[in-house]
Design a protein around this motif. Structure first.
Motif, mmCIF file in Angstrom:
data_model
loop_
_atom_site.group_PDB
_atom_site.id
_atom_site.type_symbol
_atom_site.label_atom_id
_atom_site.label_comp_id
_atom_site.label_asym_id
_atom_site.label_seq_id
_atom_site.Cartn_x
_atom_site.Cartn_y
_atom_site.Cartn_z
ATOM 1 N N ALA A 46 0.848 -1.198 0.000
ATOM 2 C CA ALA A 46 0.000 0.000 0.000
ATOM 3 C C ALA A 46 0.880 1.244 0.000
ATOM 4 O O ALA A 46 1.865 1.316 0.738
ATOM 5 C CB ALA A 46 -0.913 0.001 1.226
ATOM 6 N N THR A 48 1.198 4.337 1.435
ATOM 7 C CA THR A 48 0.617 5.006 2.600
ATOM 8 C C THR A 48 0.680 6.522 2.511
ATOM 9 O O THR A 48 0.163 7.211 3.386
ATOM 10 C CB THR A 48 1.313 4.527 3.890
ATOM 11 O OG1 THR A 48 2.742 4.652 3.724
ATOM 12 C CG2 THR A 48 0.963 3.078 4.168
ATOM 13 N N THR A 106 -3.018 6.295 0.771
ATOM 14 C CA THR A 106 -4.089 5.450 1.282
ATOM 15 C C THR A 106 -3.553 4.646 2.453
ATOM 16 O O THR A 106 -2.360 4.688 2.773
ATOM 17 C CB THR A 106 -4.624 4.516 0.172
ATOM 18 O OG1 THR A 106 -5.811 3.857 0.625
ATOM 19 C CG2 THR A 106 -3.595 3.461 -0.216
ATOM 20 N N SER A 107 -4.435 3.903 3.109
ATOM 21 C CA SER A 107 -4.015 2.970 4.147
ATOM 22 C C SER A 107 -4.163 1.555 3.601
ATOM 23 O O SER A 107 -4.792 1.337 2.558
ATOM 24 C CB SER A 107 -4.885 3.123 5.402
ATOM 25 O OG SER A 107 -6.220 2.691 5.135
ATOM 26 N N ARG A 108 -3.592 0.605 4.324
ATOM 27 C CA ARG A 108 -3.737 -0.779 3.881
ATOM 28 C C ARG A 108 -5.206 -1.200 3.875
ATOM 29 O O ARG A 108 -5.668 -1.847 2.929
ATOM 30 C CB ARG A 108 -2.909 -1.717 4.764
ATOM 31 C CG ARG A 108 -3.038 -3.167 4.333
ATOM 32 C CD ARG A 108 -1.972 -4.040 4.931
ATOM 33 N NE ARG A 108 -2.142 -4.257 6.366
ATOM 34 C CZ ARG A 108 -1.380 -5.089 7.085
ATOM 35 N NH1 ARG A 108 -0.408 -5.778 6.493
ATOM 36 N NH2 ARG A 108 -1.571 -5.240 8.377
ATOM 37 N N ASP A 137 2.479 -2.700 5.720
ATOM 38 C CA ASP A 137 2.024 -2.082 4.482
ATOM 39 C C ASP A 137 1.674 -3.111 3.416
ATOM 40 O O ASP A 137 1.213 -2.747 2.335
ATOM 41 C CB ASP A 137 3.117 -1.153 3.915
ATOM 42 C CG ASP A 137 3.529 -0.076 4.907
ATOM 43 O OD1 ASP A 137 2.668 0.362 5.694
ATOM 44 O OD2 ASP A 137 4.717 0.328 4.894
ATOM 45 N N CYS A 196 -0.797 1.599 -4.879
ATOM 46 C CA CYS A 196 -0.031 0.421 -4.493
ATOM 47 C C CYS A 196 1.062 0.164 -5.511
ATOM 48 O O CYS A 196 1.060 0.733 -6.613
ATOM 49 C CB CYS A 196 -0.940 -0.809 -4.380
ATOM 50 S SG CYS A 196 -1.768 -1.252 -5.930
ATOM 51 N N GLN A 237 8.054 6.493 1.525
ATOM 52 C CA GLN A 237 6.803 6.392 2.271
ATOM 53 C C GLN A 237 7.042 6.468 3.768
ATOM 54 O O GLN A 237 6.349 7.196 4.491
ATOM 55 C CB GLN A 237 6.109 5.061 1.968
ATOM 56 C CG GLN A 237 5.411 4.974 0.642
ATOM 57 C CD GLN A 237 4.747 3.631 0.437
ATOM 58 O OE1 GLN A 237 4.699 3.145 -0.683
ATOM 59 N NE2 GLN A 237 4.248 3.002 1.484
#
Length: 448
Positions: A185, A187, A190-192, A214, A235, A273
């Motif tokens: 992901a 981050t 977005t989040s996982r 992640d 991703c 990230q």
């Protein structure tokens, strides 16, 4: 001109044999530009990777049932027998008669004088499949593992020495199975959990990785590049073991980081990230094409702190001598023995002499990187190899010559990941234990 999946598989396997081409590149080209549709595309991929993974076992069977040993067969005949036997022995969904018939029909075009011979060998192997003999697992364990689980005998001997018989066989079993497909992901965007929800909306089932916060394991077969979530930079593809490298280096926002062997950019972008896209990362590798891959990935993910520079890490880093870095990642070129599930053709190209030569290269890169690390700085040395000569031995040799460096025990720094670390505090993952690629990392600190 249309083709069949078996003919396309033969052509790809022939190029791999003759040119040492890579299966993933050839398959991608065929699937993109060829005429195969629907289930035939899946069968092509299964045949190519299946034959490469099981090649050692297939040759062992050929030697039992053919009047000529593999070493004396014409290349086209040899490849046709491997293709036919793989379908007979490992693809339950293909009826025996269909597997034999399709292979013999292909032989009539590609090796017409041998079509009767190929037919006879395949039919005898089918009749006698319950009587296939392997070396004695107790008295000749390396030969047994090599024949039963399709690995070079020199490699199984090293696994036995390192792991013992039971675990060496568990590893050999794991290494002939397809590797999991894992993404990371982004981050920064977005989040996982949000990524999983987005993937579900695109019809993709995915589960969280066990060790990387992640990481997401994709359970639905998919062409990742076609997903909107991938194109939008939510991703990127990266195995879980590789993701842990950035986590164990533990970069901080605002720091100056060097990734010395950075292509294709998975670890560089993960470092960015972890830094919240704040600070600077110099990503180096040899050649403009490799650097473009890093730049393209960073752009897709919305990362702005990475700059690239062509550098040969095996030579003194004179261009970088005026610079100092808080942390350095040395993801050194290696044998790839930890990822032979993904690149099975590579295991047949390597020898112990290659490992020794690579270890010399790894030591050179590590020593050069050490010269430009700030006092008090952190260096993470990593390789996707299972072999001691490329891992523990490289670190021990380095420490014996560099009195300013000490090992930082990962068990103390990352207690929640303790099961991944050795008695020396090194990171070592195993496919059969941890479900991810074989990877090694050692974290070193330069004393003030």
């Amino acid at each position: 001109m249309t083709t069949t999946p078996r003919r396309a598989a033969f052509d790809i396997l022939l190029r791999i044999e003759k040119e040492r081409s890579y299966a993933d590149i050839l398959l991608d080209h065929e699937l993109t530009h060829g005429t195969l549709q629907g289930p035939d595309r899946g069968l092509l991929t299964e045949l190519v990777y299946g034959v490469l993974r099981r090649q050692g076992t297939l040759d062992h069977v050929i030697d039992q049932f053919a009047s000529q040993k593999c070493s004396r067969l014409e290349r086209s005949v040899h490849l046709l027998l491997r293709l036919g036997l793989y379908q007979l022995l490992y693809l339950d969904r293909i009826p025996t008669a269909a597997a034999v018939h399709a292979t013999v029909e292909l032989a009539k075009t590609l090796a017409p004088r041998a079509s009767g011979f190929i037919n006879a060998v395949l039919r005898q192997a089918d009749r006698e499949r319950q009587n296939i003999r392997f070396p004695d697992p107790v008295n000749k364990p390396a030969a047994y593992l090599a024949a039963a689980w399709s690995e070079p005998a020199w490699l199984t001997a090293r696994w036995l020495d390192q792991l013992g018989r039971e675990e060496a066989e568990a590893l050999a079993r794991a290494m002939v199975e397809p590797a999991p497909f894992t993404i990371r992901a982004n981050t920064l965007r977005t989040s996982r959990d949000e990524l999983q929800a987005r993937l579900a909306g695109e019809g993709i089932t995915a589960t969280p990785c066990r060790y990387s916060p992640d990481g997401v394991r994709v359970d639905t077969p998919t062409a990742i590049g076609r997903l909107a979530s991938f194109r939008e930079g939510l991703c990127t593809v990266q195995d879980e073991s590789s993701q842990l490298a950035a986590i164990f280096l533990d970069p901080k926002p605002g720091e100056r980081i060097l990734d010395l062997c950075a292509a294709p950019g998975g670890k560089s972008t993960h470092l960015a990230q972890r830094m919240g896209n704040s600070g600077t990362i110099l990503a180096c590798d040899i050649g403009a094409r490799k650097l473009r891959l890093i730049e393209e990935t960073a752009h897709r993910l919305g990362i702005t702190i990475i700059t690239t520079r062509p550098v040969d890490g095996t030579k003194p880093l004179t261009d970088l001598q005026g610079e100092r870095f808080d942390r350095i990642l040395v993801d050194a070129p290696c044998s790839g023995l930890g990822v032979i599930r993904r690149n099975p053709e590579g295991k047949w190209w390597k020898s112990p002499a290659d490992i020794t030569a690579l270890a010399r290269t790894q030591r050179a890169i590590l020593h050069n990187a050490a010269e430009i690390l700030m006092p008090g700085g952190t260096l993470l040395y990593g390789v996707c190899s299972t072999d001691r000569e490329e891992t523990d031995t490289v670190i021990e040799d380095f420490l014996s010559e560099q009195g300013e460096f000490v090992v930082e025990d990962l068990r103390e720094l990352f207690p929640s990941h303790r099961e991944l670390f050795t008695d020396r505090g090194f990171f070592r993952s195993w496919p059969h234990r941890h479900g991810m690629d074989g990877f090694f990392a050692a974290r070193l600190k330069r004393l003030s």
